[in-house]
Design a protein around this motif. Structure first.
Motif, mmCIF file in Angstrom:
data_model
loop_
_atom_site.group_PDB
_atom_site.id
_atom_site.type_symbol
_atom_site.label_atom_id
_atom_site.label_comp_id
_atom_site.label_asym_id
_atom_site.label_seq_id
_atom_site.Cartn_x
_atom_site.Cartn_y
_atom_site.Cartn_z
ATOM 1 N N GLY A 1 -3.106 84.897 8.879
ATOM 2 C CA GLY A 1 -4.394 84.739 8.221
ATOM 3 C C GLY A 1 -5.543 84.468 9.164
ATOM 4 O O GLY A 1 -6.690 84.335 8.724
ATOM 5 N N VAL A 2 -5.264 84.373 10.466
ATOM 6 C CA VAL A 2 -6.309 84.104 11.448
ATOM 7 C C VAL A 2 -6.911 85.426 11.913
ATOM 8 O O VAL A 2 -6.174 86.348 12.268
ATOM 9 C CB VAL A 2 -5.738 83.331 12.657
ATOM 10 C CG1 VAL A 2 -6.828 83.072 13.686
ATOM 11 C CG2 VAL A 2 -5.126 82.014 12.185
ATOM 12 N N PRO A 3 -8.250 85.559 11.893
ATOM 13 C CA PRO A 3 -8.869 86.817 12.328
ATOM 14 C C PRO A 3 -8.438 87.196 13.741
ATOM 15 O O PRO A 3 -8.410 86.356 14.642
ATOM 16 C CB PRO A 3 -10.371 86.500 12.275
ATOM 17 C CG PRO A 3 -10.493 85.349 11.332
ATOM 18 C CD PRO A 3 -9.238 84.549 11.483
ATOM 19 N N LEU A 4 -8.082 88.488 13.922
ATOM 20 C CA LEU A 4 -7.647 88.943 15.239
ATOM 21 C C LEU A 4 -8.770 88.831 16.260
ATOM 22 O O LEU A 4 -8.532 88.602 17.440
ATOM 23 C CB LEU A 4 -7.150 90.394 15.147
ATOM 24 C CG LEU A 4 -5.879 90.607 14.302
ATOM 25 C CD1 LEU A 4 -5.551 92.103 14.223
ATOM 26 C CD2 LEU A 4 -4.705 89.847 14.893
ATOM 27 N N ASP A 5 -9.998 89.019 15.795
ATOM 28 C CA ASP A 5 -11.151 88.933 16.691
ATOM 29 C C ASP A 5 -11.804 87.551 16.591
ATOM 30 O O ASP A 5 -13.025 87.421 16.578
ATOM 31 C CB ASP A 5 -12.167 90.019 16.368
ATOM 32 C CG ASP A 5 -12.619 89.962 14.906
ATOM 33 O OD1 ASP A 5 -11.957 89.253 14.116
ATOM 34 O OD2 ASP A 5 -13.625 90.608 14.566
ATOM 35 N N MET A 6 -10.945 86.509 16.499
ATOM 36 C CA MET A 6 -11.413 85.140 16.300
ATOM 37 C C MET A 6 -12.431 84.746 17.359
ATOM 38 O O MET A 6 -12.166 84.810 18.557
ATOM 39 C CB MET A 6 -10.225 84.175 16.331
ATOM 40 C CG MET A 6 -10.596 82.720 16.107
ATOM 41 S SD MET A 6 -9.148 81.641 15.971
ATOM 42 C CE MET A 6 -8.503 81.701 17.649
ATOM 43 N N VAL A 7 -13.608 84.362 16.899
ATOM 44 C CA VAL A 7 -14.664 83.875 17.778
ATOM 45 C C VAL A 7 -14.980 82.445 17.381
ATOM 46 O O VAL A 7 -15.250 82.163 16.213
ATOM 47 C CB VAL A 7 -15.935 84.742 17.676
ATOM 48 C CG1 VAL A 7 -17.029 84.173 18.568
ATOM 49 C CG2 VAL A 7 -15.633 86.184 18.039
ATOM 50 N N ILE A 8 -14.927 81.543 18.332
ATOM 51 C CA ILE A 8 -15.152 80.129 18.041
ATOM 52 C C ILE A 8 -16.491 79.700 18.633
ATOM 53 O O ILE A 8 -16.717 79.822 19.843
ATOM 54 C CB ILE A 8 -14.021 79.261 18.619
ATOM 55 C CG1 ILE A 8 -12.677 79.655 18.003
ATOM 56 C CG2 ILE A 8 -14.302 77.782 18.377
ATOM 57 C CD1 ILE A 8 -11.505 78.884 18.541
ATOM 58 N N GLY A 9 -17.362 79.220 17.769
ATOM 59 C CA GLY A 9 -18.625 78.660 18.243
ATOM 60 C C GLY A 9 -18.452 77.183 18.522
ATOM 61 O O GLY A 9 -17.899 76.453 17.702
ATOM 62 N N GLN A 10 -18.908 76.707 19.667
ATOM 63 C CA GLN A 10 -18.737 75.321 20.080
ATOM 64 C C GLN A 10 -20.072 74.728 20.499
ATOM 65 O O GLN A 10 -20.841 75.377 21.224
ATOM 66 C CB GLN A 10 -17.742 75.211 21.241
ATOM 67 C CG GLN A 10 -16.340 75.682 20.920
ATOM 68 C CD GLN A 10 -15.442 75.704 22.144
ATOM 69 O OE1 GLN A 10 -15.849 76.157 23.204
ATOM 70 N NE2 GLN A 10 -14.226 75.215 21.979
ATOM 71 N N THR A 11 -20.350 73.516 20.036
ATOM 72 C CA THR A 11 -21.567 72.814 20.446
ATOM 73 C C THR A 11 -21.259 71.338 20.612
ATOM 74 O O THR A 11 -20.344 70.800 19.992
ATOM 75 C CB THR A 11 -22.698 72.951 19.401
ATOM 76 O OG1 THR A 11 -22.280 72.343 18.168
ATOM 77 C CG2 THR A 11 -23.044 74.414 19.142
ATOM 78 N N GLU A 12 -22.041 70.685 21.458
ATOM 79 C CA GLU A 12 -21.971 69.233 21.589
ATOM 80 C C GLU A 12 -23.380 68.714 21.812
ATOM 81 O O GLU A 12 -24.115 69.238 22.655
ATOM 82 C CB GLU A 12 -21.061 68.805 22.748
ATOM 83 C CG GLU A 12 -20.922 67.283 22.852
ATOM 84 C CD GLU A 12 -19.782 66.862 23.776
ATOM 85 O OE1 GLU A 12 -18.720 67.520 23.746
ATOM 86 O OE2 GLU A 12 -19.971 65.865 24.520
#
Length: 376
Positions: free
Chosen positions: A59-70
């Motif tokens: 169920g995880v997108p193959l083109d998984m893109v993770i946005g990260q901020t701090e």
């Protein structure tokens, strides 16, 4: 002629007793029941108790893109976020942890860690792309460790908060070893309520279901979280749901979850100022705890309660958006001149929610439960 070796009967008895004692010590030193995963038992050290495997990678997108901020918020809190693009989590999973001690440990076990807690979440078999993890701590080390531990897991969204003074610990103004003393409970629970509200209101976005789990919960019964969600979707009135919390030698650990004895007149009518202490005493003496409430019920049953604890707690997000939060004072019996006599933190949330449509409080029946660590 070689002499025959004979064993005296008393020597055989002594040998048998010694063997039994050795086996007894070994068994109780390396207990076979499931613990946390970092080499807590002989079988886990030898590879027999692996962390649960995450089963929803399809169920995880193959083109998984993770946005990260701090970033640092205006109140000084440091917020780390990450979000898998094209996901819209509907479950918000919330946990407070003061520092590394908050994860606790079992008898004859090394201390648990952030990694053990995440293994526990994986063991629920939830699709993590549906889950937002909200976490708050007053330890910078735990904040950084949680960020690293999350890397291999596909949480739909993550919101991690570091608050140096009161984050996660909620009772950081009280010495850790004194946190269970009766004289500090009023102040401690007010601080916990405040921390819960901060994390909950900061973290909630578009989720439909909110699930609180204490950091020192070490085991879920199979399907307990799914049962909470299913019951909430089946019943309009099931806005807040809890489950029995056990400990290894304690059938009911969470004494903040109970029903009122409605046959006690003092508890069911306005309480005069002079009777508040008496009312509180009568409540303690006559209330019914969860282990008695669920006795003889089935996993499909949902039983009403008047108060819940926070060890495991489900809330419909719609109630929070209507203004329900954890009371920071005793709300039952409050007047303009003083606070009431019961109902602070989780013990007051059912009282407040009961005045809203869909704000009923319940406990799952049958064998549903969570297990608290042996030691905090």
């Amino acid at each position: 002629m070689a002499s025959r070796i004979r064993f005296a009967p008393n020597r055989l008895v002594l040998t048998s007793i010694a063997s039994f004692l050795v086996l007894f010590v070994l068994f109780h030193s390396f207990e076979p029941r499931k613990r946390a995963w970092s080499c807590k038992t002989l079988s886990s050290c030898l590879g027999g108790n692996h962390p649960p495997t995450y089963k929803h990678w399809d169920g995880v997108p193959l083109d998984m893109v993770i946005g990260q901020t701090e970033k640092t918020l205006n109140d000084g809190t440091i917020l780390y976020t990450q979000h898998i693009m094209n996901t819209n989590p509907d479950i918000l999973f919330l946990v407070l942890a003061r520092d590394e001690h908050s994860w606790s440990q079992d008898f004859r076990s090394t201390r648990r860690t952030v990694y053990d807690f995440l293994d526990l979440v994986v063991s629920t078999n939830l699709d993590l792309t549906r889950v937002t993890l909200g976490f708050m701590t007053s330890s910078r080390d735990e904040f950084e460790t949680m960020k690293k531990a999350l890397v291999p897991l596909p949480f739909g969204r993550v919101a991690l908060y570091y608050r140096e003074n009161d984050g996660g610990g909620a009772a950081s103004q009280i010495a850790y070893e004194d946190r269970h003393l009766p004289e500090v409970q009023r102040k401690r629970r007010a601080l916990i309520a405040s921390a819960r509200n901060y994390l909950m209101l900061r973290s909630l976005q578009d989720e439909s279901h909110v699930i609180w789990v204490d950091a020192d919960i070490v085991e879920f019964s199979p399907g307990v979280l799914q049962a909470m969600i299913a019951q909430s979707e089946k019943r309009v009135d099931a806005g807040i749901i809890t489950a029995l919390c056990k400990q290894t030698i304690t059938p009911n650990y969470d004494k903040n979850a109970w029903t009122v004895n409605r046959k006690v007149p003092l508890l069911m009518n306005p309480v005069a100022d002079a009777d508040m202490e008496k009312a509180a005493d009568q409540l303690v003496e006559t209330r019914t705890y969860l282990d008695e409430i669920v006795k003889g019920t089935t996993n499909d049953d949902l039983l009403p309660v008047d108060s819940v604890g926070g060890t495991i707690l489900y809330m419909k997000a719609g109630l929070i958006r209507q203004g329900i939060d954890f009371p920071t004072n005793y709300v039952v019996g409050t007047t303009w001149s003083h606070e009431g006599w019961v109902g602070i933190e989780s013990e007051g949330i059912c009282y407040v929610a009961s005045h809203l449509d869909g704000g009923g409080c319940f406990v799952l029946g049958g064998s549903h439960h969570v297990r608290h660590a042996d030691w905090s």
